[in-house]
Design an enzyme around this catalytic site. Structure first.
Site, PDB file in Angstrom:
ATOM      1  N   LYS A 238     -30.923  11.726  17.920  1.00 27.50           N
ATOM      2  CA  LYS A 238     -31.882  12.834  17.937  1.00 27.50           C
ATOM      3  C   LYS A 238     -31.885  13.428  19.339  1.00 27.50           C
ATOM      4  CE  LYS A 238     -36.765  13.962  17.186  1.00 27.50           C
ATOM      5  NZ  LYS A 238     -38.097  13.428  16.864  1.00 27.50           N
TER       6      LYS A 238
ATOM      7  N   LYS B 223     -29.444  14.593  14.264  1.00 29.20           N
ATOM      8  CA  LYS B 223     -30.373  15.715  14.345  1.00 29.20           C
ATOM      9  C   LYS B 223     -30.265  16.366  15.721  1.00 29.20           C
ATOM     10  CE  LYS B 223     -35.387  16.597  14.188  1.00 29.20           C
ATOM     11  NZ  LYS B 223     -36.721  15.990  14.101  1.00 29.20           N
TER      12      LYS B 223
END
Length: 556
Positions: A425, A478
């Site tokens: 992330k 992500k």
């Protein structure tokens, strides 16, 4: 094989033809200008100080070498023709054009100059020589014929070639001759110099390259730079499998299915309340009862799951609302679980929506206390599993968060609850609309001390290695579109299911461009989702889940 049309007077005998063929082109040689000798009453060449010749055709017309004058040639090709005739060439200008020749002639004042040239030649050269004080006699030794009739059929045939990529012009006369013979200006043009370029552009051609000099090598190099040669494939032609929609569907490598998609939902306390999220078109903050209605719609479309984010009425420094069993996420999960919808019930596990400061963990001074935050994250995961979550998704990017959740869930009797780890992330600029939706913008600083540097790919793989070792059932990347390389590398390295989050900023960009008519919304959404799956993701969290699922069902 790429075809090129050469329009020079020598036709197939022109050395440019052989040079281009050696570079892999198929060459059609069609003269669009030719020269024809004229009857000339030649003066005594010995009476001149200089004889200036502007083309090889002029050399061919000369009566023979003569002692007395000095000789000037406009360029190396003309000079070579003179030397072949036994003439010693005294001057060749650095640039092969009439202006350079006129300026290069040494001290022409009072000199007698014989200029051998073509009919319809530009007046620049004699005019400039006279301005410099020379006495100039002009001899028209050959006729230039633009658009010779004998070339008409050959040009028509050459222009029918489907792979004809460009036409080469070495003079303005060749451009005009091409037009007289009916040639189309839609064909890209490559020219020999600025004068020819100007004529071609005035005629309406798109000049894609201009040779820096007059030599065959320079002109061929200009062709190579502008029109790379392409070899047509033999028996294997991939386009055979693109002829119609049925064939394309039959051989499609990457297939999207609604069951791969997870739809994010933002839930708030209360009943019958729907608050628009302005930066996420079509999305709202919903109370649990309305979230249940939306879940029914998603299930009917065949969407695979939902991902819940909670926004509480009150926040505090500890993020205590995250594990409140009466919070909006547990309440929504209980409703969904009782309904028995065919959806994977997933809950995001983070503190940013619940902390008054907006950071993803508990603070110690101005920094996030990693280990203190783990206890609250584990408690939240247990609360969600108890309410009916099938999957919990730790997204706080705290070291050891997967191990903490696994230990907590197993200890509380929820060993069947799966963990979808936000492993890679990045601290991305593409989370802006989400932060508005969740009310989670940090009140100070940023999240770069715990979310990953977007520049680090090897570190992302190391994070995934740690999460897999700690017990993650699903690994996530992500944002999705800026991490396609990581998706591909992760798919090659790990055997666990792989998810990708097409984040709010990615959705907002597509929506904004579509609203302005800059791209096709449906096409862009499906293409982006296909790219994410093609890179390796088997699960895609996307704000377009409902729309994409409806479109995919239409294809069936």
């Amino acid at each position: 094989m790429t075809a090129v049309l050469v329009t020079r007077p020598a036709g197939a005998r022109d050395p440019l033809v052989a040079e281009l063929e050696s570079r892999g082109y198929r060459v059609s040689a069609v003269p669009t200008v030719v020269t024809r000798p004229m009857a000339v009453d030649w003066p005594d060449l010995a009476g001149y100080d200089w004889v200036v010749v502007t083309s090889a055709a002029g050399v061919d017309a000369l009566p023979g070498p003569s002692a007395g004058p000095r000789w000037a040639a406009v360029g190396e090709s003309t000079a070579a023709a003179l030397r072949a005739k036994g003439v010693e060439v005294d001057l060749v200008p650095a640039e092969a054009n009439s202006t350079a020749l006129a300026e290069a002639l040494p001290d022409p004042r009072g000199a007698r100059i014989l200029l051998v040239r073509a009919s319809h030649a530009d007046p620049d050269l004699p005019t400039r020589l006279r301005e410099r004080g020379a006495r100039v006699d002009e001899v028209t030794a050959y006729q230039t014929v633009e658009g010779p009739a004998e070339s008409a059929d050959d040009l028509h045939q050459a222009l029918q070639q489907p792979d004809l990529a460009a036409v080469v012009f070495a003079s303005g006369s060749a451009v005009r001759g091409f037009a007289k013979l009916g040639g189309s200006t839609a064909l890209p043009a490559i020219t020999i110099g600025p004068r020819t370029t100007a004529v071609a552009r005035d005629a309406g051609f798109n000049v894609v390259a201009e040779s820096p000099g007059p030599s065959v090598h320079q002109l061929a190099a200009a062709v190579t730079r502008a029109i790379p040669t392409i070899t047509t494939p033999g028996p294997r032609r991939p386009r055979r499998l693109r002829t119609n929609a049925a064939v394309r569907a039959l051989v499609r490598e990457t297939r999207l299915d609604p069951s791969q998609l997870i739809a994010p939902l933002f839930v708030i306390p209360g009943r019958e309340q729907r608050h628009e999220i302005t930066s996420l078109k079509g999305h709202h903050r919903l109370t649990p009862d309305l979230a249940l209605r939306e879940a029914h719609r998603l299930a009917e479309l065949g969407v695979g799951g939902i991902l819940l984010f909670g926004i509480p009425d009150a926040k505090d420094a500890e993020g205590s609302g995250a594990d409140d069993p009466r919070g909006p996420v547990p309440e929504t999960l209980r409703l969904l679980h009782r309904e028995g919808l065919p959806l994977a019930l997933t809950a995001d596990v983070c503190l940013c929506e619940y902390t008054s400061h907006g950071h993803c963990g508990i603070l110690k001074g101005d920094t996030v206390d990693n280990d203190a935050s783990l206890r609250r994250l584990a408690a939240a995961a247990i609360a969600y599993a108890e309410a009916g979550a099938d999957i919990v998704g730790p997204s706080a990017m705290m070291d050891g968060q997967v191990a903490a959740l696994r230990l907590g869930l197993d200890g509380a009797g929820f060993g069947d609850a799966a963990i979808m780890a936000y492993s890679s992330k990045h601290a991305s600029s593409l989370y802006g609309p989400f932060r508005e939706a969740a009310g989670s913008t940090p009140s100070f600083g940023d999240r770069k001390s715990y979310q990953m540097d977007p520049a680090n790919g090897r570190e992302a793989l190391a994070e995934m290695e740690l999460d897999a070792a700690e017990g993650a059932d699903i690994l996530m990347v992500k944002p999705a579109i800026t991490s396609l390389d990581l998706l591909a590398r992760t798919r090659d390295r790990f055997d666990v299911p792989l998810a990708a989050y097409q984040v709010s900023g990615e959705a907002a960009m597509i929506e904004a461009a579509a609203e302005r008519g800059w791209l096709d919304r449906r096409g862009a959404i499906l293409e982006s989702l296909t790219a994410i799956v093609r890179a390796g993701a088997g699960i895609v969290i996307t704000y377009f889940a409902a729309d994409a699922a409806a479109w995919l069902r239409e294809r069936r």
